[in-house]
Enzyme design. Structure first.
Site, PDB file in Angstrom:
ATOM      1  N   LYS A   1     -10.225   2.334  -2.164  1.00 52.01           N
ATOM      2  CA  LYS A   1     -10.409   1.788  -0.814  1.00 52.01           C
ATOM      3  C   LYS A   1     -11.749   2.222  -0.230  1.00 52.01           C
ATOM      4  O   LYS A   1     -12.019   3.420  -0.099  1.00 52.01           O
ATOM      5  CB  LYS A   1      -9.244   2.266   0.060  1.00 52.01           C
ATOM      6  CG  LYS A   1      -9.157   1.671   1.442  1.00 52.01           C
ATOM      7  CD  LYS A   1      -7.835   2.127   2.085  1.00 52.01           C
ATOM      8  CE  LYS A   1      -7.612   1.567   3.475  1.00 52.01           C
ATOM      9  NZ  LYS A   1      -6.278   1.939   4.016  1.00 52.01           N
TER      10      LYS A   1
ATOM     11  N   CYS B   1      -5.826  -2.805   2.467  1.00 56.04           N
ATOM     12  CA  CYS B   1      -5.547  -2.675   3.897  1.00 56.04           C
ATOM     13  C   CYS B   1      -6.774  -2.838   4.811  1.00 56.04           C
ATOM     14  O   CYS B   1      -7.232  -3.942   5.016  1.00 56.04           O
ATOM     15  CB  CYS B   1      -4.822  -1.370   4.158  1.00 56.04           C
ATOM     16  SG  CYS B   1      -3.915  -1.386   5.738  1.00 56.04           S
TER      17      CYS B   1
ATOM     18  N   GLU C   1       0.840  -1.212   0.000  1.00 51.66           N
ATOM     19  CA  GLU C   1       0.000   0.000   0.000  1.00 51.66           C
ATOM     20  C   GLU C   1       0.873   1.260   0.000  1.00 51.66           C
ATOM     21  O   GLU C   1       1.825   1.351   0.772  1.00 51.66           O
ATOM     22  CB  GLU C   1      -0.904  -0.004   1.239  1.00 51.66           C
ATOM     23  CG  GLU C   1      -1.942   1.115   1.233  1.00 51.66           C
ATOM     24  CD  GLU C   1      -2.791   1.133   2.512  1.00 51.66           C
ATOM     25  OE1 GLU C   1      -2.382   0.511   3.512  1.00 51.66           O
ATOM     26  OE2 GLU C   1      -3.862   1.779   2.498  1.00 51.66           O
TER      27      GLU C   1
END
Lengths: 295, 295
Positions: free
Chosen positions: B117, B154, B44
């Protein structure tokens, strides 16, 4: 309400003698109580062989109503020992209508609530769709004097949806009575993968929801009465994990065992402060979870 | 379409020198390609320090448009090496509108798709809600010549809903670029619990959905420029697991590492035959997953 509970599982092998199996569970409840346990979890369908290895109408004789003789016996023991027990039973609801049901007993011996297994498997050696009507009570925790118990059963353990719905309903613990084992024909690597996956899946429910999990599985080899398969070697490995999925207690794969450990329910509140997963759920974008498949 | 892919992750530490960080990622892509990899996952925000340790408007200078200079550079490398790359970038969509975005490059260097995300954390040391607008592209896999990639980022890794939606959309792999580490003040037990929970959570997504998972995390210590905390020791431990959650490759917690392993995508079909979880989902009873809480 106490925030520190003493939780136990009673893992044992079963034989054809059903009263002997029930006695093994009762003996385990006594052992756990002697260890200080106040929450005691029995394995799935604890008082009999895992009869779903074949489809045989004769086994419907093993089902009983709830309340019924077994719940009366277990309730009386809870009252005597002042413990909460989660027991999995083959429930006869009506002629031709049966469920795989977990019953929660309060310390006074009363039935605090029940959960009817929602996800029903059907695989070679696990012909559960023949026996069990899928549960119609939904995913609702049972309130007890020890806390709000998110009781699920076996195949449910593979479904994050079930654990999540329990957590969203305020469950303070996840509890899985289960009956799972190996096909003796499988290679050792496959066996290891399966047992490990079963443990990880349930620990992950603890993690995703920030609550402890108790899983109780049987041990022992049970032959397939139909002779069509090599039977099942149940892998035991019952365990208790905390709200980060950390293992607090675990039984071996091949021995009867009653084990008790402390669970601090207040820890969940702390863990959810550092991992506030519930805060950030994208409920605006989850709608398609209600679909069978997005096609 | 090949069913056997060679997947790699590129795990490395970052410094203040952003071109050096990008070069470390590019060097890793070359290494992975030399190892035979055709699918390469970067960590990331791979080309910079994890700037979310403080809220500082100056860091918005680090964001870039997609396509932009970094995607042009990475696309060119994909074309040269004939590989698919998943790269996480700080996306500037408009003035005051930024995302944490993963870009998937096809072997011809074109952008095959992107994922923004969806779940954004905000915890001491991880002030992501300041920087990143939650994604608005939903949970949709990206089609590539190697298969349908379920790219998430994540914090998504803690959400079974995200993995499930990708699987329901036909994702053949789950992919998590990530940046997670320890608070140096935490006790060793707490650190072990956290790292283990992070691994288990992602392996469980593989299990619940019967598809492999690739997770790529950075290593190294990064100080908190604000001086308010002790900084973050990123725990690496990037890994690749199969559709039963079985570990196929794993990096250490404290070293740069590019690692490549084979994944047989056809195995998912076999695993889902013995564990047909998608068959038995109780979509009639999941509706309350769309609620924040059942109260």
């Amino acid at each position: 309400m106490p925030r520190e509970i003493k939780a136990a599982f009673v893992q044992h092998a079963c034989s054809e003698d059903r009263s002997e199996n029930l006695n093994a569970s009762i003996e385990g409840i006594h052992q756990a109580a002697a260890q200080g346990a106040n929450l005691i979890v029995l394995q799935e369908l604890h008082n009999g062989l895992y009869f779903c290895q074949q489809e045989n109408t004769g086994y419907f004789d093993w089902a009983e109503s709830i309340p019924g003789p077994t719940t009366t016996a277990l309730g009386e023991i809870c009252r005597q020992l002042n413990v909460v027990v989660v027991a999995s039973l083959f429930e006869k609801r009506a002629a031709g209508l049966y469920h795989n049901t977990a019953v929660v007993f309060e310390t006074n011996g009363e039935i605090a609530g029940r959960y009817r297994k929602m996800h029903i498997p059907d695989d070679p050696g696990f012909y559960e769709k023949f026996y069990f009507t899928p549960g119609d009570l939904g995913f609702n925790p049972v309130n007890t004097s020890l806390g709000r118990l998110g009781v699920l059963v076996c195949w449910d353990q593979w479904y994050p949806e079930a654990a999540r719905l329990m957590a969203l309903s305020g469950a303070e613990l996840l509890i899985y009575p289960t009956a799972i084992g190996w096909d003796p024909n499988d290679h050792e690597t496959e066996r290891d993968n399966q047992r490990e996956a079963w443990i990880i899946s349930q620990r992950a429910h603890a993690i995703a929801n920030g609550i402890p999990v108790i899983s109780c599985n049987r041990v022992g080899f049970e032959a397939d009465p139909s002779g069509h398969s090599q039977g099942i070697q149940f892998w035991g490995s019952s365990f208790i994990a905390g709200p980060q999925g950390e293992i607090l207690a675990q039984a071996p794969a091949d021995q009867d065992m009653t084990q008790t450990t402390s669970i601090d329910l207040d820890r969940s509140d702390q863990v959810r402060r550092i991992w506030p997963f519930l805060r950030d759920r994208r409920i605006d974008a989850y709608h398609d979870i209600l679909l069978r498949y997005r096609d």
